[in-house]
Design a protein around this motif. Structure first.
Motif, PDB file in Angstrom:
ATOM      1  N   ILE A  19       0.848  -1.192   0.000  1.00  0.00           N
ATOM      2  CA  ILE A  19       0.000   0.000   0.000  1.00  0.00           C
ATOM      3  C   ILE A  19       0.884   1.242   0.000  1.00  0.00           C
ATOM      4  CG2 ILE A  19      -1.769   1.295   1.252  1.00  0.00           C
ATOM      5  CD1 ILE A  19      -2.596  -1.421   2.501  1.00  0.00           C
ATOM      6  N   TYR A  20       0.634   2.110  -0.938  1.00  0.00           N
ATOM      7  CA  TYR A  20       1.304   3.403  -1.004  1.00  0.00           C
ATOM      8  C   TYR A  20       0.399   4.423  -0.327  1.00  0.00           C
ATOM      9  CZ  TYR A  20       3.660   7.489  -2.931  1.00  0.00           C
ATOM     10  OH  TYR A  20       4.330   8.666  -3.083  1.00  0.00           O
ATOM     11  N   VAL A  21       0.890   5.032   0.735  1.00  0.00           N
ATOM     12  CA  VAL A  21       0.121   6.041   1.461  1.00  0.00           C
ATOM     13  C   VAL A  21       0.382   7.373   0.771  1.00  0.00           C
ATOM     14  CG1 VAL A  21      -0.243   7.171   3.680  1.00  0.00           C
ATOM     15  CG2 VAL A  21       0.276   4.730   3.595  1.00  0.00           C
ATOM     16  N   GLY A  22      -0.637   7.867   0.088  1.00  0.00           N
ATOM     17  CA  GLY A  22      -0.482   9.064  -0.729  1.00  0.00           C
ATOM     18  C   GLY A  22      -0.637  10.369   0.021  1.00  0.00           C
ATOM     19  N   SER A  23      -1.184  10.310   1.242  1.00  0.00           N
ATOM     20  CA  SER A  23      -1.381  11.521   2.020  1.00  0.00           C
ATOM     21  C   SER A  23      -1.364  11.159   3.497  1.00  0.00           C
ATOM     22  CB  SER A  23      -2.711  12.194   1.669  1.00  0.00           C
ATOM     23  OG  SER A  23      -2.994  13.254   2.565  1.00  0.00           O
ATOM     24  N   ALA A  24      -0.691  11.979   4.287  1.00  0.00           N
ATOM     25  CA  ALA A  24      -0.669  11.756   5.733  1.00  0.00           C
ATOM     26  C   ALA A  24      -1.991  12.167   6.373  1.00  0.00           C
ATOM     27  CB  ALA A  24       0.477  12.546   6.357  1.00  0.00           C
ATOM     28  N   THR A  25      -2.813  12.892   5.648  1.00  0.00           N
ATOM     29  CA  THR A  25      -4.058  13.427   6.201  1.00  0.00           C
ATOM     30  C   THR A  25      -5.294  12.663   5.763  1.00  0.00           C
ATOM     31  OG1 THR A  25      -2.988  15.592   6.097  1.00  0.00           O
ATOM     32  CG2 THR A  25      -5.334  15.572   6.534  1.00  0.00           C
ATOM     33  N   PHE A  26      -5.348  12.249   4.511  1.00  0.00           N
ATOM     34  CA  PHE A  26      -6.557  11.636   3.961  1.00  0.00           C
ATOM     35  C   PHE A  26      -6.280  10.240   3.415  1.00  0.00           C
ATOM     36  CE2 PHE A  26      -6.950  16.254   3.355  1.00  0.00           C
ATOM     37  CZ  PHE A  26      -8.079  16.486   4.115  1.00  0.00           C
ATOM     38  N   THR A  32      -3.485   0.732  -3.378  1.00  0.00           N
ATOM     39  CA  THR A  32      -3.021  -0.651  -3.267  1.00  0.00           C
ATOM     40  C   THR A  32      -2.248  -0.981  -4.534  1.00  0.00           C
ATOM     41  OG1 THR A  32      -4.895  -1.262  -1.883  1.00  0.00           O
ATOM     42  CG2 THR A  32      -3.719  -3.056  -2.975  1.00  0.00           C
ATOM     43  N   LEU A  33      -0.962  -1.245  -4.378  1.00  0.00           N
ATOM     44  CA  LEU A  33      -0.086  -1.490  -5.524  1.00  0.00           C
ATOM     45  C   LEU A  33       0.044  -2.971  -5.861  1.00  0.00           C
ATOM     46  CD1 LEU A  33       2.763   1.012  -4.602  1.00  0.00           C
ATOM     47  CD2 LEU A  33       0.677   1.444  -5.935  1.00  0.00           C
ATOM     48  N   ALA A  34      -0.198  -3.835  -4.877  1.00  0.00           N
ATOM     49  CA  ALA A  34      -0.159  -5.281  -5.096  1.00  0.00           C
ATOM     50  C   ALA A  34      -1.063  -5.943  -4.076  1.00  0.00           C
ATOM     51  CB  ALA A  34       1.257  -5.819  -4.969  1.00  0.00           C
ATOM     52  N   ASN A  35      -1.649  -7.064  -4.473  1.00  0.00           N
ATOM     53  CA  ASN A  35      -2.552  -7.808  -3.605  1.00  0.00           C
ATOM     54  C   ASN A  35      -2.477  -9.265  -4.049  1.00  0.00           C
ATOM     55  OD1 ASN A  35      -4.639  -8.853  -2.101  1.00  0.00           O
ATOM     56  ND2 ASN A  35      -6.086  -7.255  -2.652  1.00  0.00           N
ATOM     57  N   VAL A  36      -1.808 -10.116  -3.248  1.00  0.00           N
ATOM     58  CA  VAL A  36      -1.617 -11.509  -3.639  1.00  0.00           C
ATOM     59  C   VAL A  36      -1.941 -12.445  -2.479  1.00  0.00           C
ATOM     60  CG1 VAL A  36       0.150 -10.985  -5.362  1.00  0.00           C
ATOM     61  CG2 VAL A  36       0.834 -11.529  -3.041  1.00  0.00           C
ATOM     62  N   LEU A  37      -2.327 -13.678  -2.827  1.00  0.00           N
ATOM     63  CA  LEU A  37      -2.534 -14.735  -1.841  1.00  0.00           C
ATOM     64  C   LEU A  37      -1.368 -15.708  -1.931  1.00  0.00           C
ATOM     65  CD1 LEU A  37      -6.319 -15.494  -2.394  1.00  0.00           C
ATOM     66  CD2 LEU A  37      -5.290 -14.255  -0.487  1.00  0.00           C
ATOM     67  N   VAL A  38      -0.829 -16.095  -0.769  1.00  0.00           N
ATOM     68  CA  VAL A  38       0.269 -17.050  -0.712  1.00  0.00           C
ATOM     69  C   VAL A  38      -0.114 -18.130   0.295  1.00  0.00           C
ATOM     70  CG1 VAL A  38       2.696 -17.378  -0.135  1.00  0.00           C
ATOM     71  CG2 VAL A  38       1.970 -15.286  -1.268  1.00  0.00           C
ATOM     72  N   GLY A  39       0.039 -19.356  -0.088  1.00  0.00           N
ATOM     73  CA  GLY A  39      -0.257 -20.428   0.852  1.00  0.00           C
ATOM     74  C   GLY A  39      -0.595 -21.708   0.137  1.00  0.00           C
ATOM     75  N   PRO A  40      -0.801 -22.750   0.900  1.00  0.00           N
ATOM     76  CA  PRO A  40      -0.566 -22.873   2.341  1.00  0.00           C
ATOM     77  C   PRO A  40       0.918 -22.664   2.672  1.00  0.00           C
ATOM     78  CG  PRO A  40      -1.382 -24.950   1.412  1.00  0.00           C
ATOM     79  CD  PRO A  40      -1.253 -23.974   0.298  1.00  0.00           C
ATOM     80  N   ILE A  41       1.176 -22.327   3.939  1.00  0.00           N
ATOM     81  CA  ILE A  41       2.522 -21.973   4.375  1.00  0.00           C
ATOM     82  C   ILE A  41       3.105 -23.123   5.192  1.00  0.00           C
ATOM     83  CG2 ILE A  41       3.912 -20.270   5.629  1.00  0.00           C
ATOM     84  CD1 ILE A  41       2.338 -19.063   3.283  1.00  0.00           C
ATOM     85  N   ALA A  53       2.937  -2.643  -8.811  1.00  0.00           N
ATOM     86  CA  ALA A  53       2.875  -1.551  -9.785  1.00  0.00           C
ATOM     87  C   ALA A  53       3.369  -0.267  -9.113  1.00  0.00           C
ATOM     88  CB  ALA A  53       1.442  -1.365 -10.269  1.00  0.00           C
ATOM     89  N   PRO A  54       3.836   0.677  -9.886  1.00  0.00           N
ATOM     90  CA  PRO A  54       4.217   1.968  -9.288  1.00  0.00           C
ATOM     91  C   PRO A  54       2.959   2.752  -8.907  1.00  0.00           C
ATOM     92  CG  PRO A  54       4.445   2.064 -11.652  1.00  0.00           C
ATOM     93  CD  PRO A  54       4.091   0.645 -11.320  1.00  0.00           C
ATOM     94  N   PRO A  55       3.090   3.670  -7.956  1.00  0.00           N
ATOM     95  CA  PRO A  55       1.927   4.502  -7.618  1.00  0.00           C
ATOM     96  C   PRO A  55       1.597   5.461  -8.752  1.00  0.00           C
ATOM     97  CG  PRO A  55       3.850   5.221  -6.390  1.00  0.00           C
ATOM     98  CD  PRO A  55       4.244   3.971  -7.128  1.00  0.00           C
ATOM     99  N   LYS A  56       0.332   5.865  -8.801  1.00  0.00           N
ATOM    100  CA  LYS A  56      -0.114   6.850  -9.779  1.00  0.00           C
ATOM    101  C   LYS A  56       0.059   8.230  -9.146  1.00  0.00           C
ATOM    102  CE  LYS A  56      -3.424   3.618 -11.643  1.00  0.00           C
ATOM    103  NZ  LYS A  56      -4.825   3.211 -11.658  1.00  0.00           N
ATOM    104  N   PHE A  57       1.133   8.893  -9.526  1.00  0.00           N
ATOM    105  CA  PHE A  57       1.451  10.184  -8.918  1.00  0.00           C
ATOM    106  C   PHE A  57       0.413  11.251  -9.241  1.00  0.00           C
ATOM    107  CE2 PHE A  57       5.593   8.083  -8.809  1.00  0.00           C
ATOM    108  CZ  PHE A  57       5.869   8.221  -7.456  1.00  0.00           C
ATOM    109  N   SER A  58      -0.333  11.052 -10.312  1.00  0.00           N
ATOM    110  CA  SER A  58      -1.382  12.019 -10.660  1.00  0.00           C
ATOM    111  C   SER A  58      -2.515  12.003  -9.636  1.00  0.00           C
ATOM    112  CB  SER A  58      -1.927  11.719 -12.054  1.00  0.00           C
ATOM    113  OG  SER A  58      -2.514  10.428 -12.091  1.00  0.00           O
TER     114      SER A  58
END
Length: 78
Positions: A19-26, A32-41, A53-58
């Motif tokens: 997760i890229y936090v784009g603002s300290a306020t809002f 969310t730049l990646a979301n994967v399931l891994v398992g069983p562990i 993926a890179p964040p969308k700076f726009s």
């Protein structure tokens, strides 16, 4: 590369997010730049490659460019 040690076998999946936090306020600017399931562990050292993926700076307020962080989050049973 994500490497972690597991001391007890986990028969289900763990959800990993980058997760890229784009603002300290809002949270509306968080991205969310990646979301994967891994398992069983298995017991012992585990390793996998997580590509994000890179964040969308726009979508980030210009005044917050210097105040951001990237979070690596693992969810087990939500």
């Amino acid at each position: 590369d994500i490497e972690f040690e597991c001391t007890v076998a986990i028969p289900t999946f763990i959800r990993w997010e980058v997760i890229y936090v784009g603002s300290a306020t809002f949270h509306d600017y968080d991205q969310t730049l990646a979301n994967v399931l891994v398992g069983p562990i298995e017991v012992g050292m585990n390793r996998f490659v997580l590509t994000a993926a890179p964040p969308k700076f726009s979508e980030i307020p210009p005044e917050d460019f210097n105040l951001t962080v990237v979070l690596l989050v693992a969810y087990y049973k939500d």
